[in-house]
Design a protein around this motif. Structure first.
Motif: not given
Length: 597
Positions: A231-233, A274-276, A303-306
């Motif tokens: 569900r998340l991915l 990036a988060s994925l 990673s997403g924020v970066g």
């Protein structure tokens, strides 16, 4: 979006009678809405500045302006101004006008679109809200909950005829995403929710915190239960891919290189991607240690924020961080719908707070007593998203409608708990008590309380005077003299700029649309300084006329800020010698001055 709604309806087995009953309720609500808006409909008067600007954008598109070009070429005269709006919202309006113009003529085709589009959106919101209520609170009170939807004050305001701003789309996509999350097939649920949220963010970046909140909710579920990983991915995949596709399909190629944080841009979907990528190891079911899974998800967030900071560091400060201090202080801080709810008038904050409090009580009751047909995990997800929507709505008043919609399942649970107790009473007490309970939770009940408060405090006349003044400044009947002028360039307060664009062919300096903030700052400074800045602006831009409107709140702010400023002089009849009043036959609050050269 239609695919998202269709699949959601299919999986919940929305039998024709349920949809049919919603259509009947909608028809009654639509007729009431049309009757309430009959004067604006007959007069062709749109609700607010953004609605006026939207119809200008649609007209330009139908007149041949490029799909990828959403700039407003008559603004920031004589050079044109960029806009951050989405073409997606233009499509249904443009389609109806294009099809009906050969039959009805342009004016009636426009009028039809201005009524049909918001009311159709209202139907879809009622349908999706009904499906959500039925899942969360059960089928018994689902239709009653649907009746509550058009009675929500914010829904009634955002989805009434002549209201074509993008907020109705946001409400629809938000409730669609939450409902999609509850579908039993995890992959489909994530894909549909991600698609809905990506479209919301494409239409307005206000959807970003909601998209992040859903991601966090799904991440917690996936950390605790590996079966929830799909569900998340799926959600993150749809969020990333659909955001990128919508950007490519609607924005010019040159925008890849620009730095804007007020719309869905590469920096944002790079963060999603990036988060994925960091989350992908969770797909390995053998990775079952909860601590490791939480660590992976934390790394994905970092990673997403970066990625966001690496692609466009300015966007880490927020969508409006690029505003200059002057524009932020003198314009954005005064846009009440963008400020915290407690800055609004007492009634505007009281009504949604009452509705949300009832919803919160219902969710608390359901979680404690297991009074929902949903599994406890799903109920916690919806209640958590409702809580986050409430917090966002309290901080940004115009988003409170999302919390109101999500409050309805909780309200219906509360009603379902109260009514059986009431039925134990004897008649006629049972009848009166049942009506009383329903009225207590009905959304417009606080409105009557507010009306009583206004009457007691004698505030009604003052509020009505402000509303009437603003309405007169937007009434097409008061702009005939401006329409009769030779096409030129106008310097006017920014709040009536969309009216001028919609009703005339003139160009103008600025409106309240922030990508044009340099011109906004120049225009506002001109009105609050002695007149030299205004003269410089007029000469540099080749302005032919200065126009303002008596009673406009923006005018009063300028006068209050600078009692001897340029606007104060105009209001007091002390116009400089380089302006000549244009005589008008009609009685109108609009004042016109010709620039003398």
């Amino acid at each position: 979006m239609s695919a998202v709604i269709a699949k959601s309806v299919t999986e919940t087995s929305a039998r024709p009678p349920f949809a049919l009953y919603i259509a009947i309720i909608w028809l009654f609500a639509a007729l009431l809405s049309v009757w309430g808006a009959r004067e604006p409909i007959l007069g062709g008067q749109l609700v607010g500045p953004d609605d006026l600007m939207r119809i200008v954008q649609v007209r330009d598109f139908l007149a041949g302006q490029n799909w990828f070009d959403v700039s407003q070429h008559r603004m920031n005269t004589p050079w044109g101004a960029p806009m951050h709006w989405s073409r997606i919202v233009d499509l249904p309006l443009a389609a109806i006008i294009y099809v009906l113009t050969p039959v009805l003529g342009t004016e009636m085709a426009e009028r039809t679109a201005l009524v049909a589009v918001p009311l159709t959106t209202l139907f879809l919101v009622m349908l999706m809200a009904g499906l959500l209520i039925r899942r969360v609170a059960g089928p018994k009170y689902a239709l009653l909950g649907v009746m509550f939807v058009p009675a929500l004050v914010e829904i009634a305001q955002q989805l009434k005829p002549m209201r074509i701003d993008h907020h109705g789309w946001q409400i629809l996509l938000g409730v669609t995403a939450v409902h999609a999350l509850l579908l039993t097939r995890a992959g489909r649920a994530g894909l549909l929710a991600g698609a809905a949220m990506s479209m919301w963010m494409h239409i307005s970046i206000e959807g970003l915190p909601y998209a992040v909140a859903i991601g966090i909710a799904l991440a917690i579920r996936a950390a605790l239960d590996p079966a929830e990983t799909r569900r998340l991915l799926s959600y993150m995949s749809a969020l990333t891919l659909c955001s990128a596709l919508l950007f490519v399909g609607t924005q010019p190629s040159g925008l890849w290189q620009e730095s804007w944080c007020d719309a869905m841009m590469p920096a944002y979907f790079a963060a999603f991607g990036a988060s994925l990528l960091v989350m992908l190891p969770l797909a390995n079911q053998a990775l079952s240690d909860v601590r490791i899974r939480f660590a992976v998800l934390a790394a994905a967030g970092i990673s997403g924020v970066g990625a966001l900071a690496a692609v466009d560091p300015a966007c880490t400060a927020g969508p409006f961080a690029q505003l200059t201090p002057f524009v932020r202080t003198f314009w954005y801080a005064r846009v009440l719908e963008g400020q915290p709810l407690w800055h609004a008038a007492f009634g505007a904050s009281l009504i949604p707070v009452v509705q949300i409090s009832l919803g919160a009580a219902g969710y608390a009751y359901a979680l404690r007593r297991r009074a929902s047909p949903l599994p406890q995990r799903d109920l916690l997800t919806v209640a958590g998203l409702f809580l986050i929507a409430t917090m966002i709505g309290l901080l940004v008043a115009r988003t409170i409608a999302h919390a109101e919609i999500l409050a309805l399942p909780g309200t219906m649970i509360l009603l379902g708990a109260a009514l059986p107790r009431v039925r134990q009473l004897r008649r006629p007490a049972r009848t009166f008590a049942t009506i009383g309970v329903i009225l207590m939770v009905f959304p417009i009940t606080p409105l009557f309380g507010y009306a009583f408060y206004l009457k007691v405090t004698n505030s009604y006349a003052e509020q009505m005077q402000t509303a009437i003044s603003s309405e007169r400044c937007n009434s097409p009947a008061n702009w005939r003299a401006v329409q009769a002028l030779p096409v030129g360039r106008v310097y006017a307060p920014i709040d009536i700029a969309p009216t001028i664009l919609a009703l005339t062919d003139h160009g103008l300096v600025a409106s309240g649309h922030h990508r044009n903030q340099a011109a906004m700052g120049e225009a506002m400074r001109g009105f609050v300084t002695g007149g030299d800045d205004a003269r410089t602006l007029v000469e540099r831009r080749g302005v032919t006329h200065v126009i303002w409107c008596e009673g406009l709140p923006e005018v009063e702010r300028y006068v209050e800020k600078a009692p001897n400023g340029f606007m104060a002089k105009l209001r007091d009849g002390r116009a400089p010698d380089w302006l000549r009043p244009v005589p008008q036959d009609d009685v109108t609050p609009v004042r016109i001055y010709e620039v003398v050269r």
